[in-house]
Design a protein around this motif. Structure first.
Motif, short mmCIF file in Angstrom:
data_model
loop_
_atom_site.label_atom_id
_atom_site.label_comp_id
_atom_site.label_asym_id
_atom_site.label_seq_id
_atom_site.Cartn_x
_atom_site.Cartn_y
_atom_site.Cartn_z
N VAL A 147 0.84 -1.21 0.00
CA VAL A 147 0.00 0.00 0.00
C VAL A 147 0.87 1.25 0.00
O VAL A 147 0.60 2.23 -0.71
N ALA A 148 1.95 1.24 0.80
CA ALA A 148 2.86 2.39 0.84
C ALA A 148 3.52 2.61 -0.52
O ALA A 148 3.70 3.75 -0.96
N ASP A 149 3.87 1.52 -1.18
CA ASP A 149 4.48 1.61 -2.51
C ASP A 149 3.51 2.22 -3.51
O ASP A 149 3.88 3.05 -4.35
N CYS A 150 2.25 1.82 -3.43
CA CYS A 150 1.22 2.39 -4.30
C CYS A 150 1.09 3.90 -4.09
O CYS A 150 1.01 4.68 -5.05
N ARG A 151 1.06 4.31 -2.83
CA ARG A 151 0.89 5.72 -2.54
C ARG A 151 2.09 6.53 -3.01
O ARG A 151 1.95 7.61 -3.57
N ARG A 152 3.29 6.00 -2.76
CA ARG A 152 4.49 6.73 -3.13
C ARG A 152 4.63 6.88 -4.65
O ARG A 152 5.02 7.93 -5.15
N LYS A 153 4.30 5.82 -5.37
CA LYS A 153 4.47 5.83 -6.82
C LYS A 153 3.20 6.22 -7.57
O LYS A 153 3.17 6.25 -8.79
N ARG A 154 2.14 6.52 -6.79
CA ARG A 154 0.87 6.98 -7.35
C ARG A 154 0.26 5.95 -8.31
O ARG A 154 -0.18 6.27 -9.40
N HIS A 155 0.28 4.69 -7.87
CA HIS A 155 -0.35 3.62 -8.64
C HIS A 155 -1.73 3.32 -8.06
O HIS A 155 -2.03 3.65 -6.91
N LEU A 156 -2.55 2.67 -8.85
CA LEU A 156 -3.85 2.19 -8.39
C LEU A 156 -3.70 0.83 -7.72
O LEU A 156 -2.74 0.10 -7.98
N ARG A 157 -4.66 0.49 -6.89
CA ARG A 157 -4.69 -0.86 -6.35
C ARG A 157 -6.14 -1.33 -6.27
O ARG A 157 -7.05 -0.53 -6.06
N ILE A 158 -6.33 -2.62 -6.47
CA ILE A 158 -7.66 -3.22 -6.40
C ILE A 158 -7.62 -4.34 -5.36
O ILE A 158 -6.71 -5.18 -5.37
N HIS A 159 -8.61 -4.32 -4.47
CA HIS A 159 -8.70 -5.32 -3.41
C HIS A 159 -9.81 -6.31 -3.77
O HIS A 159 -10.89 -5.93 -4.21
N PHE A 160 -9.54 -7.62 -3.59
CA PHE A 160 -10.46 -8.68 -4.00
C PHE A 160 -10.74 -9.63 -2.84
O PHE A 160 -9.87 -9.88 -2.00
N HIS A 161 -11.95 -10.17 -2.82
CA HIS A 161 -12.26 -11.29 -1.92
C HIS A 161 -13.55 -11.94 -2.42
O HIS A 161 -14.36 -11.31 -3.09
N ALA A 162 -13.70 -13.22 -2.07
CA ALA A 162 -14.90 -13.95 -2.48
C ALA A 162 -16.14 -13.49 -1.72
O ALA A 162 -17.26 -13.73 -2.18
N GLN A 163 -15.94 -12.83 -0.59
CA GLN A 163 -17.06 -12.32 0.20
C GLN A 163 -16.88 -10.81 0.40
O GLN A 163 -15.76 -10.34 0.62
N PRO A 164 -17.94 -10.04 0.33
CA PRO A 164 -17.81 -8.58 0.51
C PRO A 164 -17.15 -8.22 1.83
O PRO A 164 -16.38 -7.26 1.90
N GLU A 165 -17.45 -8.98 2.87
CA GLU A 165 -16.90 -8.67 4.19
C GLU A 165 -15.40 -8.94 4.27
O GLU A 165 -14.74 -8.52 5.22
N GLY A 166 -14.87 -9.66 3.28
CA GLY A 166 -13.44 -9.98 3.30
C GLY A 166 -12.55 -8.85 2.85
O GLY A 166 -11.33 -8.88 3.09
N ILE A 167 -13.13 -7.83 2.20
CA ILE A 167 -12.34 -6.68 1.77
C ILE A 167 -11.85 -5.93 3.00
O ILE A 167 -12.62 -5.61 3.90
#
Length: 638
Positions: free
Chosen positions: A209-229
């Motif tokens: 997450v820190a790498d994404c913020r520093r380099k201004r990249h996007l990230r997508i979070h996945f899980h089989a259940q909504p509560e798992g995000i």
């Protein structure tokens, strides 16, 4: 704990391997067998005198710590949490780099003395070829989590230990380091390996997450259940602006059946049935909504796009009018220092709310950089940024410079007059640097402008309405100046919508990152770095000129490098700064020879006062002192 027959069986199996070159069937698993074989190949023997092993000298260890400063920063809080879970078992939590060098340890005081006898302390190397089979070295060699109990250690001198270790991987699948918990064999717990693996995953996700913020990249979070995000069980992908997968955590690697070689080669639409454009469009409409997506084998997942920098993504289908705003320039300046980040966060909260901002700090701390970043992070970013140094304009010209003048207002005036800098800031940001040095007569006129939002040029003429965001900066304590009558108190209260204090360079914790960024800007494409001993002394130096002085010193040092040199050392420094650094080192050495007892007494006194004020509440006392509860317990026993 292994029983005596199991210990004997392991000992016989190890001896059989040494004498005959093979292992009796069914005694140990394949990983342990491979590790024992590597230990033998390294020339180690289970008993007898231990060969000379690597132990980093202070300068070398310092270089290791500098090289891994980000890993250390994100690991320490997790290590403290992990230590709280294993504390009753008298253990030590260890972080090693990707070469097996121990960088940081956190342990029970009663066990630490025993662990140090086998060099389980910072600076020691625990690679297999030097320490034989052990959890750190074997996890490093096998690149997987592993437990080594008592007699499973190749060297019998380590047989009193039970250890569990897990690798920490980067988002590109590279090994960053090893997290380990070691304790006495009889205190081992069956769940320790699970705790270590969970802690390593926490560190990996924080780094991603820190790498994404520093380099201004996007990230997508996945899980089989909504509560798992948002849980440790979620998969995380890091994406470039064109939808290319450039990083992933362990869960995502397994979820999408990826390996490290595929990172950077796959696009998002190659693993799910929704493209990035669709996810971005939904994110703009409803940022927190989850999107159902399917793997290409039909498995349903829930996805959530998360980014602090949606603007960094270029949408091919978006028109200029609908393009996302620029990236947050304040975050670009964030190098990890918490005091600086706190100031920037406060500034970010009041942007675009018509609240004036007053930035205080010593000369050279980067007040104008913060002001420019605030402007570029605001809705006025497309308007002008007008910076005026109130201390640099002669007193007899400052009125005309700020407020403008009508034609013929004074001898030497331009024929057509001048609108003045305040009017030039129309629709943008006005930055008044060193506002504390503005003459009192000008303070009166400025106060009137801020109250009426109109400027009347010098020499007469119609008043002109102005609209700008106001930022001011000063090296002095403006409130104290106002109390002394050296600055108008009514203007001070008009300027003081939000006051933030920038830390001096000597007070910042991100010296390495700052120096690295300055060096990177000096010579693109050339990897420049500071010699470890020099870097250590620079970090201890007071830097009276702050960032401005550091930048000047490094710029000169880079100019002194030969074409084939990349390492900046003492010989590259200007003579005056080299003398200052050496003098500071001598003074620190002299003080350190007298300090230990005094420092210990001061520490105990501070602890005693904190406990008294908290009525014996150890947790509250620890928070007051800014240390963990475990550190407080350890210092109480010193």
């Amino acid at each position: 704990m292994a029983n005596s027959s199991a210990v004997l069986a392991l000992r016989h199996a190890r001896q059989h391997l040494i004498e005959h070159g093979n292992m009796p069937a069914g005694v140990v698993n394949e990983r342990l067998a491979r590790s024992w074989e590597r230990s033998i190949a390294a020339g180690l023997l289970p008993v007898g005198r231990l060969p000379a092993v690597e132990f980093s000298e202070r300068d070398a260890l310092r270089h290791v710590l500098v090289r891994n400063h980000e890993l250390l920063a994100y690991s320490r809080p997790v290590m403290e949490y992990l230590f709280e879970q294993v504390h009753p078992s008298q253990s030590v939590v260890v972080l090693a780099d990707n070469r097996g060098t121990l960088m940081h340890t956190l342990g029970d005081p009663n066990f630490m003395s025993k662990s140090e006898r086998v060099a389980l302390s910072a600076g020691a190397s625990w690679r297999e070829e030097q320490r034989g089979t052990n959890a750190i070295g074997t996890a490093l060699a096998e690149k997987c989590a592993i437990e080594i109990h008592g007699p499973e250690h190749f060297l019998e001198r380590n047989g009193f230990l039970t250890c569990a270790a897990a690798p920490i991987m980067s988002s590109c699948g590279q090994l960053l380091g090893i997290l380990d918990v070691s304790g006495e064999q009889h205190t081992g717990q069956s769940h320790t390996l699970g705790l270590v693996k969970t802690a390593a995953r926490m560190i990996e996700n924080r780094l991603l997450v820190a790498d994404c913020r520093r380099k201004r990249h996007l990230r997508i979070h996945f899980h089989a259940q909504p509560e798992g995000i948002g849980t440790l069980a979620e998969g995380i992908l890091m994406l470039s602006g064109d939808g290319r997968i450039i990083g992933a955590n362990r869960v995502a690697m397994a979820l999408f059946r990826m390996n490290s070689l595929q990172v950077g080669a796959l696009h998002l639409n190659m693993v799910i049935d929704v493209n990035l454009d669709s996810l971005l469009a939904q994110h703009r409409r409803r940022p927190d909504q989850l999107t159902p997506v399917h793997l290409h084998n039909g498995v349903l997942l829930f996805a959530q796009l998360q980014t602090d920098y949606v603007a960094a993504v270029a949408m091919p289908s978006a028109s200029p009018a609908s393009a996302a705003p620029p990236a947050d320039a304040l975050a670009v300046l964030d190098n990890g220092d918490l005091n600086w980040r706190s100031a920037a966060d406060k500034v970010r909260r009041v942007l675009d709310k018509s609240i004036p901002i007053l930035i205080q700090g010593e000369s050279g701390t980067g007040k104008e950089y913060l002001a420019r970043a605030a402007h570029e992070s605001s809705l006025r970013r497309n308007g002008p940024f007008v910076a005026i140094n109130c201390a640099a304009i002669p007193e007899n010209l400052i009125e005309a410079e700020l407020f403008g003048y009508a034609p013929g207002a004074f001898t030497g005036a331009r024929k057509g007059g001048s609108p003045g800098r305040l009017q030039e800031a129309q629709g943008g940001t006005l930055f008044l640097d060193e506002i504390g040095d503005m003459p009192l007569t000008m303070q009166t006129r400025l106060l009137r402008v801020l109250q009426e939002r109109c400027v009347t040029p010098l020499g007469g003429g119609a008043a002109v309405a102005v609209d700008f965001s106001l930022l001011c900066a000063t090296h002095c304590k403006l409130r104290e100046e106002a109390e002394k009558g050296a600055f108008r108190s009514d203007l001070y209260y008009r300027l003081n919508g939000l006051t933030v204090q920038l830390p001096a360079l000597r007070e910042r914790s991100d010296f390495c990152s700052l120096a690295g960024k300055i060096l990177a800007g000096q010579h693109a494409g050339r990897e420049l770095y500071l010699a470890p001993a020099l870097l250590e002394q620079m970090q201890r130096f007071a830097w009276p000129g702050n960032l401005r002085q550091l930048s000047s010193v490094l710029r000169t040092a880079v100019a002194m490098l030969d074409d084939d040199e990349n390492c900046i050392d003492w010989k590259h420094l200007p003579d005056d700064i080299a003398e200052d650094l050496l003098a500071a080192r001598k003074q620190a050495t002299a003080v350190s020879e007298e300090a230990p007892q005094n420092l210990r007494a001061l520490s105990h006194n501070a602890i005693r006062q904190a406990l008294e004020k908290s009525d014996g509440n150890v947790s509250l006392a620890a928070r007051t002192l800014g240390i963990s509860r475990q550190t407080l317990y350890r210092k109480m026993q010193d």
